[in-house]
Design a protein around this motif. Structure first.
Motif, PDB file in Angstrom:
ATOM      1  N   VAL A 181      59.124  14.377  76.226  1.00  0.00           N
ATOM      2  CA  VAL A 181      59.868  15.496  76.807  1.00  0.00           C
ATOM      3  C   VAL A 181      61.292  15.026  77.049  1.00  0.00           C
ATOM      4  CG1 VAL A 181      57.843  16.575  77.864  1.00  0.00           C
ATOM      5  CG2 VAL A 181      59.160  14.930  79.167  1.00  0.00           C
ATOM      6  N   ASP A 182      62.233  15.980  77.016  1.00  0.00           N
ATOM      7  CA  ASP A 182      63.639  15.592  77.174  1.00  0.00           C
ATOM      8  C   ASP A 182      64.335  16.267  78.347  1.00  0.00           C
ATOM      9  OD1 ASP A 182      64.207  18.172  76.325  1.00  0.00           O
ATOM     10  OD2 ASP A 182      65.143  17.556  74.443  1.00  0.00           O
ATOM     11  N   GLY A 183      63.599  16.984  79.164  1.00  0.00           N
ATOM     12  CA  GLY A 183      64.195  17.605  80.342  1.00  0.00           C
ATOM     13  C   GLY A 183      64.728  18.995  80.115  1.00  0.00           C
ATOM     14  N   SER A 184      64.762  19.444  78.872  1.00  0.00           N
ATOM     15  CA  SER A 184      65.283  20.786  78.588  1.00  0.00           C
ATOM     16  C   SER A 184      64.158  21.790  78.357  1.00  0.00           C
ATOM     17  CB  SER A 184      66.202  20.746  77.362  1.00  0.00           C
ATOM     18  OG  SER A 184      65.447  20.436  76.196  1.00  0.00           O
ATOM     19  N   GLU A 185      62.921  21.407  78.604  1.00  0.00           N
ATOM     20  CA  GLU A 185      61.777  22.278  78.344  1.00  0.00           C
ATOM     21  C   GLU A 185      61.789  23.467  79.300  1.00  0.00           C
ATOM     22  OE1 GLU A 185      61.159  18.414  76.759  1.00  0.00           O
ATOM     23  OE2 GLU A 185      61.487  18.947  78.847  1.00  0.00           O
ATOM     24  N   SER A 186      61.339  24.599  78.767  1.00  0.00           N
ATOM     25  CA  SER A 186      61.217  25.801  79.593  1.00  0.00           C
ATOM     26  C   SER A 186      59.974  25.672  80.468  1.00  0.00           C
ATOM     27  CB  SER A 186      61.089  27.034  78.696  1.00  0.00           C
ATOM     28  OG  SER A 186      59.856  26.984  77.986  1.00  0.00           O
ATOM     29  N   ASP A 211      47.696  11.072  77.002  1.00  0.00           N
ATOM     30  CA  ASP A 211      47.630   9.760  77.654  1.00  0.00           C
ATOM     31  C   ASP A 211      48.892   9.464  78.446  1.00  0.00           C
ATOM     32  OD1 ASP A 211      45.117   8.767  77.004  1.00  0.00           O
ATOM     33  OD2 ASP A 211      45.780   8.068  75.051  1.00  0.00           O
ATOM     34  N   VAL A 212      50.031   9.756  77.858  1.00  0.00           N
ATOM     35  CA  VAL A 212      51.297   9.388  78.488  1.00  0.00           C
ATOM     36  C   VAL A 212      52.380  10.383  78.073  1.00  0.00           C
ATOM     37  CG1 VAL A 212      51.980   7.805  76.634  1.00  0.00           C
ATOM     38  CG2 VAL A 212      52.884   7.451  78.921  1.00  0.00           C
ATOM     39  N   VAL A 213      53.301  10.619  78.993  1.00  0.00           N
ATOM     40  CA  VAL A 213      54.478  11.442  78.722  1.00  0.00           C
ATOM     41  C   VAL A 213      55.672  10.504  78.679  1.00  0.00           C
ATOM     42  CG1 VAL A 213      55.983  13.272  79.587  1.00  0.00           C
ATOM     43  CG2 VAL A 213      53.507  13.464  79.868  1.00  0.00           C
ATOM     44  N   MET A 214      56.385  10.535  77.563  1.00  0.00           N
ATOM     45  CA  MET A 214      57.598   9.736  77.404  1.00  0.00           C
ATOM     46  C   MET A 214      58.767  10.628  77.797  1.00  0.00           C
ATOM     47  SD  MET A 214      56.209   7.034  76.252  1.00  0.00           S
ATOM     48  CE  MET A 214      57.653   6.107  75.851  1.00  0.00           C
ATOM     49  N   LEU A 215      59.511  10.229  78.806  1.00  0.00           N
ATOM     50  CA  LEU A 215      60.640  11.020  79.293  1.00  0.00           C
ATOM     51  C   LEU A 215      61.937  10.430  78.771  1.00  0.00           C
ATOM     52  CD1 LEU A 215      61.858  13.254  81.001  1.00  0.00           C
ATOM     53  CD2 LEU A 215      61.646  11.755  82.990  1.00  0.00           C
ATOM     54  N   GLU A 216      62.486  11.068  77.767  1.00  0.00           N
ATOM     55  CA  GLU A 216      63.770  10.656  77.188  1.00  0.00           C
ATOM     56  C   GLU A 216      64.728  11.834  77.357  1.00  0.00           C
ATOM     57  OE1 GLU A 216      65.801   9.106  73.051  1.00  0.00           O
ATOM     58  OE2 GLU A 216      63.670   9.566  73.078  1.00  0.00           O
ATOM     59  N   VAL A 217      65.516  11.784  78.408  1.00  0.00           N
ATOM     60  CA  VAL A 217      66.370  12.913  78.769  1.00  0.00           C
ATOM     61  C   VAL A 217      67.436  13.131  77.706  1.00  0.00           C
ATOM     62  CG1 VAL A 217      67.950  13.814  80.506  1.00  0.00           C
ATOM     63  CG2 VAL A 217      65.898  12.594  81.211  1.00  0.00           C
ATOM     64  N   ALA A 218      67.603  14.399  77.337  1.00  0.00           N
ATOM     65  CA  ALA A 218      68.564  14.785  76.300  1.00  0.00           C
ATOM     66  C   ALA A 218      69.991  14.484  76.743  1.00  0.00           C
ATOM     67  CB  ALA A 218      68.414  16.271  75.990  1.00  0.00           C
ATOM     68  N   PRO A 219      70.842  14.108  75.783  1.00  0.00           N
ATOM     69  CA  PRO A 219      72.255  13.888  76.116  1.00  0.00           C
ATOM     70  C   PRO A 219      72.854  15.159  76.726  1.00  0.00           C
ATOM     71  CG  PRO A 219      71.785  13.140  73.884  1.00  0.00           C
ATOM     72  CD  PRO A 219      70.563  13.867  74.372  1.00  0.00           C
ATOM     73  N   GLY A 220      73.683  14.976  77.725  1.00  0.00           N
ATOM     74  CA  GLY A 220      74.320  16.110  78.372  1.00  0.00           C
ATOM     75  C   GLY A 220      73.568  16.609  79.598  1.00  0.00           C
ATOM     76  N   ALA A 280      66.838  16.267  85.719  1.00  0.00           N
ATOM     77  CA  ALA A 280      65.800  16.623  84.743  1.00  0.00           C
ATOM     78  C   ALA A 280      64.489  15.915  85.071  1.00  0.00           C
ATOM     79  CB  ALA A 280      66.262  16.262  83.329  1.00  0.00           C
ATOM     80  N   SER A 281      64.576  14.661  85.482  1.00  0.00           N
ATOM     81  CA  SER A 281      63.379  13.898  85.819  1.00  0.00           C
ATOM     82  C   SER A 281      62.705  14.461  87.062  1.00  0.00           C
ATOM     83  CB  SER A 281      63.730  12.426  86.051  1.00  0.00           C
ATOM     84  OG  SER A 281      64.276  11.852  84.892  1.00  0.00           O
TER      85      SER A 281
END
Length: 138
Positions: free
Chosen positions: A12-17, A32-41, A47-48
């Motif tokens: 997920v990148d933090g921009s999800e609806s 199993d796991v959520v990878m949180l890689e926040v989108a640029p900007g 977002a986290s």
């Protein structure tokens, strides 16, 4: 040959609806796991916190790992500060279960330096109590 587990790692990148986060929560048993890689900007902090508030609100216990890409031009001596700003406060607040550090291609970060810096951040945020010591016996 063992059968595949059918379990997922989701990024997920933090921009999800809200609807997309609802879909994630509905599939939580398969993840199993959520990878949180926040989108640029986007603000990593905001977002986290939004993602963690959502997961807590729906009673989910999904493991979330912060994935931090080191910006090009980050000097070796600035890495710990950069990681602390990007994920340290969140980990210190108990928001997250781990950290993946991904340097840019031309970075001068060797694997040992990245490992030591990552472990120091996890230890500083009380996610890791001690460093692993290896003892060789004859």
């Amino acid at each position: 040959q063992p059968a595949p587990s059918g379990r997922l790692a989701v990024t997920v990148d933090g921009s999800e609806s809200d609807a997309q986060l609802d879909a994630l929560a509905a599939k939580a048993a398969d993840v199993d796991v959520v990878m949180l890689e926040v989108a640029p900007g986007l603000s990593r902090l905001h977002a986290s916190r939004r993602l963690f508030a959502f997961l807590k609100g729906c009673g989910s216990e999904l493991s979330v790992v912060h994935q931090v890409r080191v910006s090009e031009g980050t000097a070796k001596d600035e890495l710990a500060l950069y990681l602390g700003m990007q994920a340290g406060a969140l980990l210190g607040d108990g928001l997250g279960d781990g950290l993946i550090v991904e340097p840019y291609q031309a970075g001068d970060f060797d694997l040992n330096y990245l490992r030591e810096t990552s472990f120091a951040l996890l230890q500083g945020s009380r996610m890791r109590n001690t460093k692993t010591e290896f003892v060789s016996c004859p």
